[in-house]
Design a protein around this motif. Structure first.
Motif, PDB file in Angstrom:
ATOM      1  N   TYR A 187       0.853  -1.192   0.000  1.00 52.01           N
ATOM      2  CA  TYR A 187       0.000   0.000   0.000  1.00 52.01           C
ATOM      3  C   TYR A 187       0.884   1.235   0.000  1.00 52.01           C
ATOM      4  N   PHE A 188       0.517   2.228  -0.810  1.00 50.55           N
ATOM      5  CA  PHE A 188       1.223   3.497  -0.886  1.00 50.55           C
ATOM      6  C   PHE A 188       0.230   4.639  -0.647  1.00 50.55           C
ATOM      7  N   LEU A 238       7.538   2.327   5.784  1.00 57.54           N
ATOM      8  CA  LEU A 238       8.661   3.235   5.595  1.00 57.54           C
ATOM      9  C   LEU A 238       8.264   4.343   4.633  1.00 57.54           C
ATOM     10  N   THR A 239       9.050   5.401   4.590  1.00 56.54           N
ATOM     11  CA  THR A 239       8.867   6.430   3.572  1.00 56.54           C
ATOM     12  C   THR A 239       9.305   5.864   2.220  1.00 56.54           C
ATOM     13  N   GLN A 291       4.589  10.630   2.660  1.00 55.71           N
ATOM     14  CA  GLN A 291       4.359   9.580   1.663  1.00 55.71           C
ATOM     15  C   GLN A 291       5.041   8.315   2.161  1.00 55.71           C
ATOM     16  N   VAL A 292       4.242   7.276   2.378  1.00 58.98           N
ATOM     17  CA  VAL A 292       4.778   6.052   2.966  1.00 58.98           C
ATOM     18  C   VAL A 292       4.337   4.840   2.159  1.00 58.98           C
ATOM     19  N   MET A 293       5.010   3.727   2.434  1.00 64.27           N
ATOM     20  CA  MET A 293       4.651   2.448   1.828  1.00 64.27           C
ATOM     21  C   MET A 293       4.603   1.387   2.917  1.00 64.27           C
ATOM     22  N   PHE A 294       3.650   0.490   2.773  1.00 60.55           N
ATOM     23  CA  PHE A 294       3.484  -0.637   3.693  1.00 60.55           C
ATOM     24  C   PHE A 294       3.657  -1.889   2.843  1.00 60.55           C
ATOM     25  N   ILE A 295       4.807  -2.536   2.960  1.00 62.43           N
ATOM     26  CA  ILE A 295       5.192  -3.605   2.051  1.00 62.43           C
ATOM     27  C   ILE A 295       5.896  -4.730   2.821  1.00 62.43           C
TER      28      ILE A 295
END
Length: 256
Positions: A197-198, A221-222, A235-239
């Motif tokens: 998710y971004f 993380l960013t 702006q983050v990402m969940f990966i």
């Protein structure tokens, strides 16, 4: 800690019933930063409900919450992080696909998180010393999947503007889903339905998922792979952690 965790699980469900009991009431709707960033009286009343419950049981704990300027440094002592209604536009228009989110930290270390999909009655909870579950059913740790076999969720504006190079990455996957809320999106990552998710969100939007995700092999993380500052909208990402190098290579424009 176990008593506090079970208290949180009970309180968040009670907050869901609080919302459901007022679904037919007229809403007072206001803009915050713009026409797409809305707040209602139910956001504020639900936050008040949660804070009252926490303070009645744990009067010395601190709170960081989305509405009404309730702030506290998450690294300072025992802190609850609250998002009373995540997906407010969905709540207003669809009366569905919104969540309540809670996280609890001690001296900056996440102890547990909760995401409650109110209308679906799905409670994602755990992290820290607790197993990550959905309605008490254990969620699986991440299992390797290829981008071409996976779906992602992404903020629509970030994809349209190719923010941080996200389109280079997402064009490698099966497709993109846009749910209008961080809680819905990140719970689908936790359940294994989505690979990642971004979005551009605040600490109360992501902290619960961050704490739970760490126990299942995910990281938040960013876009340059750094820890968020936990203070501003970023702006983050969940990966998956295992995908970090590959994801960053696409975001930086160097495929592997």
């Amino acid at each position: 800690m176990e008593n506090k965790y079970h208290f949180a699980c009970q309180l968040i469900r009670e907050a869901g019933q609080f919302i459901k009991g007022r679904m037919t009431s007229d809403l007072d709707i206001e803009e915050k930063s713009g026409f797409g960033d809305l707040v209602t009286n139910m956001d504020r009343e639900t936050q008040d409900f949660l804070i009252a419950g926490i303070k009645a049981r744990y009067p010395d704990d601190a709170i960081l919450a989305e509405e009404n300027g309730v702030t506290h440094d998450i690294k300072d002592g025992r802190v609850w992080v609250l998002d009373p209604i995540d997906g407010t536009v969905n709540f207003i228009v669809l009366q569905d696909d919104f969540c309540i989110m809670m996280a609890y930290l001690e001296d900056g270390v996440g102890q547990f998180g909760l995401i409650y999909q109110v209308m679906a009655d799905k409670l994602y909870s755990g992290g820290g010393q607790f197993a990550v579950v959905c309605n008490k059913e254990p969620l699986p740790v991440y299992q390797e999947r290829q981008l071409a076999q996976s779906l992602f969720a992404c903020n629509s504006r970030m994809y349209a503007q190719n923010t941080g190079g996200v389109r280079q990455l997402l064009d490698q996957c099966l497709g993109i889903r846009m749910y209008g809320g961080a809680g819905i999106s990140m719970s689908k990552v936790l359940s294994g339905q989505l690979l990642g998710y971004f979005s551009r969100i605040q600490v109360w939007d992501y902290m619960a998922a961050k704490i739970m995700g760490e126990g299942l092999g995910y990281c938040l993380l960013t876009l340059d792979g750094q820890e968020p500052d936990f203070k501003t909208r970023q702006q983050v990402m969940f990966i998956p952690k295992a995908k970090l190098t590959e994801v960053l290579s696409y975001l930086k424009g160097v495929t592997i």
